[in-house]
Design a protein around this motif. Structure first.
Motif, short mmCIF file in Angstrom:
data_model
loop_
_atom_site.label_atom_id
_atom_site.label_comp_id
_atom_site.label_asym_id
_atom_site.label_seq_id
_atom_site.Cartn_x
_atom_site.Cartn_y
_atom_site.Cartn_z
N CYS A 207 -97.70 8.50 -112.26
CA CYS A 207 -98.80 8.38 -113.39
C CYS A 207 -97.67 8.36 -114.63
O CYS A 207 -97.94 7.80 -115.77
N HIS A 208 -96.91 9.76 -114.71
CA HIS A 208 -96.08 9.54 -115.94
C HIS A 208 -95.54 8.32 -116.11
O HIS A 208 -94.87 8.25 -117.44
N LEU A 209 -94.44 8.20 -114.83
CA LEU A 209 -93.20 7.39 -115.16
C LEU A 209 -94.31 5.92 -115.54
O LEU A 209 -93.63 5.02 -116.68
N ALA A 210 -95.53 5.77 -115.57
CA ALA A 210 -96.24 4.23 -115.47
C ALA A 210 -97.40 4.23 -116.93
O ALA A 210 -97.48 3.42 -116.90
N TYR A 211 -96.93 5.52 -117.72
CA TYR A 211 -97.83 5.83 -118.73
C TYR A 211 -99.48 5.70 -118.02
O TYR A 211 -100.22 5.49 -119.51
N ASP A 212 -99.61 6.21 -117.39
CA ASP A 212 -101.26 6.44 -117.11
C ASP A 212 -101.34 7.66 -117.23
O ASP A 212 -101.51 8.63 -116.32
N LEU A 213 -101.98 8.28 -118.62
CA LEU A 213 -102.32 9.29 -119.14
C LEU A 213 -103.75 10.54 -118.28
O LEU A 213 -103.86 11.14 -117.88
N ARG A 214 -104.13 9.05 -118.81
CA ARG A 214 -105.30 9.84 -118.16
C ARG A 214 -105.40 9.95 -116.47
O ARG A 214 -106.15 11.10 -116.08
N ARG A 215 -104.89 9.11 -115.54
CA ARG A 215 -104.58 9.59 -114.37
C ARG A 215 -104.03 10.79 -114.46
O ARG A 215 -104.37 12.16 -113.32
N ALA A 216 -102.74 11.19 -114.99
CA ALA A 216 -101.88 11.76 -114.73
C ALA A 216 -102.37 13.54 -115.22
O ALA A 216 -102.08 14.49 -114.66
N HIS A 217 -103.31 12.98 -116.03
CA HIS A 217 -104.42 14.39 -116.68
C HIS A 217 -105.16 14.72 -115.43
O HIS A 217 -105.25 15.91 -114.81
N GLU A 218 -106.34 14.39 -114.86
CA GLU A 218 -106.69 14.19 -113.64
C GLU A 218 -105.94 14.56 -112.50
O GLU A 218 -107.19 15.51 -112.36
N TRP A 219 -105.03 14.18 -112.37
CA TRP A 219 -105.24 14.98 -111.05
C TRP A 219 -103.70 16.15 -111.13
O TRP A 219 -104.06 16.94 -110.58
N THR A 220 -102.77 16.41 -112.15
CA THR A 220 -102.64 17.46 -112.65
C THR A 220 -103.67 18.76 -112.44
O THR A 220 -103.46 20.09 -111.70
N VAL A 221 -104.71 18.35 -113.35
CA VAL A 221 -105.43 19.03 -113.27
C VAL A 221 -106.49 19.71 -111.61
O VAL A 221 -106.59 21.11 -111.21
N ALA A 222 -106.71 18.64 -110.87
CA ALA A 222 -106.45 19.14 -109.76
C ALA A 222 -105.59 19.71 -108.77
O ALA A 222 -105.82 20.23 -107.93
N LEU A 223 -104.18 19.51 -109.29
CA LEU A 223 -102.61 19.73 -107.99
C LEU A 223 -103.22 21.35 -108.88
O LEU A 223 -102.84 22.11 -108.01
N ASP A 224 -103.71 21.93 -109.93
CA ASP A 224 -103.57 22.95 -110.37
C ASP A 224 -104.44 24.14 -109.73
O ASP A 224 -104.20 24.93 -109.38
N GLN A 225 -105.75 23.51 -109.18
CA GLN A 225 -106.54 24.17 -109.04
C GLN A 225 -106.29 23.71 -107.23
O GLN A 225 -107.13 24.86 -107.08
N TRP A 226 -105.32 23.14 -106.49
CA TRP A 226 -105.07 22.85 -105.45
C TRP A 226 -104.15 24.28 -105.01
O TRP A 226 -103.79 24.88 -104.02
N CYS A 227 -103.36 24.29 -105.76
CA CYS A 227 -102.76 25.59 -106.52
C CYS A 227 -103.08 26.90 -106.34
O CYS A 227 -102.71 27.75 -105.53
N ALA A 228 -103.73 27.41 -107.29
CA ALA A 228 -104.72 28.17 -107.52
C ALA A 228 -105.41 28.95 -105.86
O ALA A 228 -105.71 29.85 -106.07
N ALA A 229 -106.24 27.82 -105.63
CA ALA A 229 -106.09 28.03 -104.42
C ALA A 229 -106.04 28.81 -102.66
O ALA A 229 -105.91 29.02 -101.84
N ARG A 230 -104.09 28.54 -103.52
CA ARG A 230 -102.99 28.87 -102.10
C ARG A 230 -102.39 29.44 -102.66
O ARG A 230 -100.83 29.60 -102.93
N PRO A 231 -102.14 30.34 -103.53
CA PRO A 231 -101.47 32.17 -104.68
C PRO A 231 -100.21 32.12 -104.13
O PRO A 231 -99.47 32.39 -104.60
N ASP A 232 -100.34 32.30 -102.55
CA ASP A 232 -98.66 32.51 -102.47
C ASP A 232 -98.07 31.37 -101.49
O ASP A 232 -96.73 31.53 -101.49
N MET A 233 -98.79 30.14 -102.30
CA MET A 233 -97.67 29.18 -101.83
C MET A 233 -96.55 28.50 -102.58
O MET A 233 -96.83 29.03 -103.98
N ILE A 234 -95.49 29.05 -102.31
CA ILE A 234 -94.33 28.20 -103.06
C ILE A 234 -93.97 26.71 -103.38
O ILE A 234 -94.13 26.36 -104.70
#
Length: 538
Positions: A207-234
């Motif tokens: 998404c970053h490569l394709a200049y799709d800022l909206r999707r980059a935002h949306e999925w980064t927020v989702a990834l952040d939440q996904w990682c936060a639910a797995r705090p010991d994941m590296i």
């Protein structure tokens, strides 16, 4: 089934990886784990960043599946071992495991879903070599396998690969649609953790490569939440921080961006090897924009050690330091022969560096390519970037009216996207166009607005450049090349030494110096040196 094994399985399902690892360890002290549980224990180790333990445990799972005459399970473990080892740099070992998986799936009996895993390295190889058609064929075939055997993990990875191949081929909208399809399975928690993390990070990166800022935002927020639910994941956690850093940087929150980049670096050191490039590149970007040039070069070099070129950041760094010819060689080398998506990302920097070098025709060609590629795009960020580059070229060509109109359109897009640095760059272009059109009052308003944004961001080099462009007594600002010459004069170099440094003739250097004296109303090298220090150009 023992109580410890039951605890391990529950902890695994609840994404409590440390607890799952401890419970699997307790369970196997009393009796050997079944093959499927060994496979889960291996995944747990990988998610905790314990790669060696994960490889050893997955090897045991492979052997247990063989002992149970489960060829599909054994082949699946072999294929994952091949993929994991290859990605970590152990190509010989990874190739050996992939060869074993190949032998198993093509042995006696009916084919299983594990055969699909062998198409993943094939498709990735085509992607990495720039063969979009070959990648698409491999991932189309992978979709057929996944649908035949009902394997959601493979299907999701196949959709991801199809999307990446489409974007690489320039079919951005089709690629993004495939990404959305893959992400439905990820966000619904329908697939395993390792494929889920792979899909998250690959989708955001594209998404970053394709200049799709909206999707980059949306999925980064989702990834952040996904990682936060797995705090010991590296794994994937450092990549998440690197993507957060990129978004923070874009939106002008540079302190937060630097903090996220440092977290990405820390997580990389703990085992998320896939994040090495992003962690160090994003650090370099903040350091470059702030004027911390030595630190930026060190960060870019670390990013380059991953095998990916740290561009356009490194080229822009050399330009900012006054080494225009080096910058030009770097950016041209990066642009030549790359895939369309990466090339599109590099073109704005190519335009800026070609203009600084005085190569107007080459800058025009790059700006036209970027503009044509954005003409039917729905991505406002791509249109803004193309418009800004076009405005800069028009201004150098003498079309101040055209540059003014184009820069205003681009600045409006940057404002809507909340991208302050590029907005300030556009306002600087607008100011320069007003100056050429002899509208001093409007030029001053735009210069001051751009300077306020740069100052608030902490973009020290940009403030210095703007001071040169906006506060000269003459009718025209200094060009990029004239700024380079002025810096070198202030450093005490003779015309001959400056010519050698910039790969110019002494006659050309003398001409630039004459222009500098006229524009700044100066009479000597000493006065030029004092001006350079007064305006913090050196």
């Amino acid at each position: 089934m023992t109580a410890a094994l039951e605890l391990a399985r529950v902890a695994y399902q609840e994404h409590r990886w440390t607890a799952a690892r401890d419970a699997f360890g307790d369970a196997q002290r009393s009796r050997p784990l079944p093959a499927r549980d060994l496979e889960l224990a291996a995944t747990t180790a990988f998610l905790l960043g314990l790669e060696s333990e994960g490889v050893d445990t997955l090897t045991r799972a492979h052997e247990a599946f063989l002992a149970a005459d489960d060829i599909t399970g054994a082949a699946r473990c072999a294929a994952w071992l091949g993929i994991q080892l290859t990605n970590s740099g152990s190509r010989a070992r990874g190739g050996g495991w992939l060869a074993r998986a190949q032998r198993l799936v093509h042995g006696p009996g009916e084919p299983g879903d594990a055969e699909g895993f062998l198409l993943i390295p094939l498709g990735l190889g085509s992607l990495y070599s720039g063969d979009a058609d070959g990648a698409l064929r491999a991932f189309d075939q992978l979709v057929d396998f996944a649908q035949r055997f009902g394997d959601r993990d493979i299907l999701c990875l196949a959709r991801l690969g199809q999307g990446q191949a489409r974007v690489m081929a320039g079919q951005v909208e089709e690629g993004m649609s495939l990404f959305d399809e893959a992400m439905v399975a990820v966000t619904a928690d329908e697939i395993s953790p390792l494929p889920a993390g792979i899909v998250y990070c690959a989708v955001i990166g594209t998404c970053h490569l394709a200049y799709d800022l909206r999707r980059a935002h949306e999925w980064t927020v989702a990834l952040d939440q996904w990682c936060a639910a797995r705090p010991d994941m590296i794994p994937f956690s450092a990549q998440c921080q690197a993507y957060r850093a990129a978004l923070y940087c874009l939106h002008g929150a540079w302190s937060e961006a630097y903090g996220a980049a440092l977290l990405a670096e820390e997580r990389f050191e703990r085992g998320d090897r896939e994040a090495a490039y992003g962690a160090f590149y994003q650090k370099g970007e903040i350091e470059r924009l702030r004027g911390q040039f030595e630190a930026a070069e060190a960060s870019y070099r670390r990013a380059g050690e991953t095998g990916f070129e740290p561009q356009p950041g490194l080229a822009l760094l050399f330009l900012a330091r006054g080494h225009g010819e080096v910058a030009l060689a770097l950016i041209r080398g990066a642009v030549d022969g790359t895939d369309p998506g990466t090339r599109r990302r590099l073109l704005p920097a190519l335009v800026a560096i070609e203009l600084a070098a005085g190569h107007l025709a080459d800058a025009r060609a790059a700006a036209d390519e970027l503009r044509i590629g954005s003409s039917d795009s729905r991505m406002p960020m791509l249109r803004a970037s193309a418009g800004q580059a076009h405005a800069a070229v028009l201004l150098e060509e003498g079309d101040a009216h055209g540059a003014l109109a184009e820069a205003r359109r681009a600045s409006s897009l940057w404002r809507d996207l909340d991208v302050p640095f590029e907005l300030a760059q556009c306002r600087s272009l607008i100011a320069r166009a007003h100056r050429v059109l002899e509208d001093a009052a409007s030029a001053d308003v735009e210069f001051q607005a751009a300077r306020a944004i740069f100052t608030q961001l902490g973009a020290t080099p940009s403030v210095r450049e703007l001071d040169v462009a906006g506060r000269t007594p003459g009718d025209a600002p200094l060009t990029g090349r004239e700024v380079e010459v002025l810096r070198l004069v202030a450093s005490g170099l003779t015309n001959k030494a400056i010519a050698a440094e910039l790969y110019l003739s002494e006659k050309t250097v003398a001409r630039h110096l004459g222009n500098i004296f006229a524009k700044l109303d100066l009479a000597s090298r000493a006065a030029a040196t004092a001006y350079a220090y007064q305006h913090r150009l050196v």
